[in-house]
Design an enzyme around this catalytic site. Structure first.
Site, mmCIF file in Angstrom:
data_model
loop_
_atom_site.group_PDB
_atom_site.id
_atom_site.type_symbol
_atom_site.label_atom_id
_atom_site.label_comp_id
_atom_site.label_asym_id
_atom_site.label_seq_id
_atom_site.Cartn_x
_atom_site.Cartn_y
_atom_site.Cartn_z
ATOM 1 N N LEU A 17 5.025 -1.563 -27.685
ATOM 2 C CA LEU A 17 3.633 -1.115 -27.494
ATOM 3 C C LEU A 17 3.404 -0.570 -26.083
ATOM 4 O O LEU A 17 3.250 0.640 -25.891
ATOM 5 C CB LEU A 17 2.688 -2.288 -27.784
ATOM 6 C CG LEU A 17 1.197 -2.035 -27.593
ATOM 7 C CD1 LEU A 17 0.688 -0.968 -28.551
ATOM 8 C CD2 LEU A 17 0.400 -3.328 -27.813
ATOM 9 N N ASP A 18 3.413 -1.465 -25.109
ATOM 10 C CA ASP A 18 3.104 -1.058 -23.737
ATOM 11 C C ASP A 18 4.189 -0.109 -23.215
ATOM 12 O O ASP A 18 5.356 -0.475 -23.155
ATOM 13 C CB ASP A 18 3.047 -2.294 -22.816
ATOM 14 C CG ASP A 18 1.905 -3.226 -23.203
ATOM 15 O OD1 ASP A 18 0.966 -2.759 -23.863
ATOM 16 O OD2 ASP A 18 1.960 -4.399 -22.828
ATOM 17 N N LYS A 52 7.645 -5.003 -16.467
ATOM 18 C CA LYS A 52 7.494 -4.245 -17.710
ATOM 19 C C LYS A 52 8.388 -4.797 -18.813
ATOM 20 O O LYS A 52 9.591 -4.970 -18.612
ATOM 21 C CB LYS A 52 7.829 -2.772 -17.472
ATOM 22 C CG LYS A 52 6.750 -2.055 -16.702
ATOM 23 C CD LYS A 52 7.014 -0.559 -16.628
ATOM 24 C CE LYS A 52 5.890 0.118 -15.882
ATOM 25 N NZ LYS A 52 6.161 1.541 -15.666
ATOM 26 N N SER A 121 6.383 -5.975 -30.129
ATOM 27 C CA SER A 121 5.899 -6.043 -28.746
ATOM 28 C C SER A 121 5.933 -7.472 -28.213
ATOM 29 O O SER A 121 5.763 -8.427 -28.971
ATOM 30 C CB SER A 121 4.456 -5.517 -28.706
ATOM 31 O OG SER A 121 3.834 -5.852 -27.487
ATOM 32 N N ALA A 122 6.123 -7.594 -26.906
ATOM 33 C CA ALA A 122 6.083 -8.916 -26.271
ATOM 34 C C ALA A 122 4.654 -9.376 -26.030
ATOM 35 O O ALA A 122 4.400 -10.544 -25.754
ATOM 36 C CB ALA A 122 6.819 -8.851 -24.932
HETATM 37 P P1 B16 Z 1 0.628 -10.145 -22.604
HETATM 38 P P2 B16 Z 1 5.574 -4.622 -24.640
HETATM 39 C C1 B16 Z 1 4.803 -6.386 -22.761
HETATM 40 O O1 B16 Z 1 4.493 -5.531 -23.834
HETATM 41 C C2 B16 Z 1 4.487 -5.729 -21.430
HETATM 42 O O2 B16 Z 1 5.338 -4.608 -21.214
HETATM 43 C C3 B16 Z 1 4.716 -6.728 -20.319
HETATM 44 O O3 B16 Z 1 4.410 -6.142 -19.065
HETATM 45 C C4 B16 Z 1 3.831 -7.954 -20.571
HETATM 46 O O4 B16 Z 1 4.068 -8.940 -19.607
HETATM 47 C C5 B16 Z 1 4.136 -8.522 -21.970
HETATM 48 O O5 B16 Z 1 3.938 -7.520 -22.940
HETATM 49 C C6 B16 Z 1 3.229 -9.684 -22.308
HETATM 50 O O6 B16 Z 1 1.925 -9.210 -22.432
HETATM 51 O O7 B16 Z 1 0.392 -10.800 -21.296
HETATM 52 O O8 B16 Z 1 -0.450 -9.148 -23.008
HETATM 53 O O9 B16 Z 1 0.929 -11.111 -23.714
HETATM 54 O O10 B16 Z 1 6.089 -3.614 -23.649
HETATM 55 O O11 B16 Z 1 6.632 -5.572 -25.179
HETATM 56 O O12 B16 Z 1 4.737 -4.007 -25.725
HETATM 57 MG MG MG Z 2 7.096 -1.741 -23.190
#
Ligand code: B16
Ligand code: MG
Length: 219
Positions: A17-18, A52, A121-122
């Protein structure tokens, strides 16, 4: 650069996602920066690069390692909650204008070709982001930080995504902007498509600058 041809023998597409669908890294940065300032920890945009794609817990660990003080588990939990409150305030104002170039076109192409689409996504905030950007209906399955216990580079998030869309791992392609995510995709036995630079993602099977460069072609 010419578009990267992705052969449609791949029946599943899993998206980070991010950094792939939306640019939320800037909001993560602002929220972590607010916490860092409060704790008197020097924290720059360059430092933020290391955060990231990694989990919230790991992000805090990296941030605190830039300072010299130790904190209790309870304090760390409070820091994560405070950062998340700030972050959620930012992302509650997001809309479709923050979708990255080529995303909607690619999702539509995949739909037309009947390729199953999953999120991997994380983030534990993916629901709010997908809702605000109106991307949620493209997804046949959503797997995020709320569903997995092991963070990328562990392949759990992508393997669960493949399972949920019912496509074998070796027929899935993953779109990722983070090094840990590329490792996770490769460990899952999937095609790892990096969105970024050779310098940041040396192990990607295919590399593009953004999703505008992807062209799906029939076998
Ligand atoms: P949250 P992704 C990740 O999303 C971000 O890239 C990372 O910077 C962030 O710490 C992680 O999600 C957790 O996010 O705090 O919103 O649960 O790139 O895996 O989509
Ligand atoms: Mg990402």
């Amino acid at each position: 650069m010419q578009g990267a041809n992705v052969l449609t023998k791949y029946l599943g597409a899993i998206f980070d996602l991010d950094g792939v669908l939306v640019d939320t890294a800037k909001y993560h940065y602002l929220a972590w920066k607010q916490l860092a300032d409060r704790l008197n920890i020097p924290f720059t945009k360059e430092d933020n690069e290391q955060l990231k794609g990694v989990s919230r817990v790991k992000s805090l660990e990296i941030l605190l390692s830039l300072g010299s003080k130790n904190y209790t588990e309870n304090e760390r939990k409070q820091f994560m909650d405070q950062k998340n409150e700030t972050y959620v305030r930012y992302i509650s104002h997001m809309d479709e204008s923050e979708i990255l170039p080529g995303v909607v076109e690619l999702l539509n192409q995949l739909k037309r070709k009947k390729i199953k689409i999953a999120l991997g996504s994380a983030s534990k905030n993916s629901g709010l982001i997908l809702k605000n950007t109106k991307l949620q209906d493209y997804f046949d399955a959503i797997v995020d930080g709320n569903d997995v216990s092991k963070a990328k580079p562990d392949p759990e998030v992508f393997l669960l995504g493949a399972k949920k869309i019912g496509i074998p791992a070796n027929q899935c392609m993953v779109f990722e902007d983070a090094k840990a995510g590329i490792e996770a995709a490769k460990q899952a036995g999937m095609l790892a498509i990096g969105v970024g630079t050779q310098e940041n993602l040396p192990n990607a099977d295919i590399l593009v600058k953004n999703l505008e460069e992807i062209e799906l072609s029939e076998l």
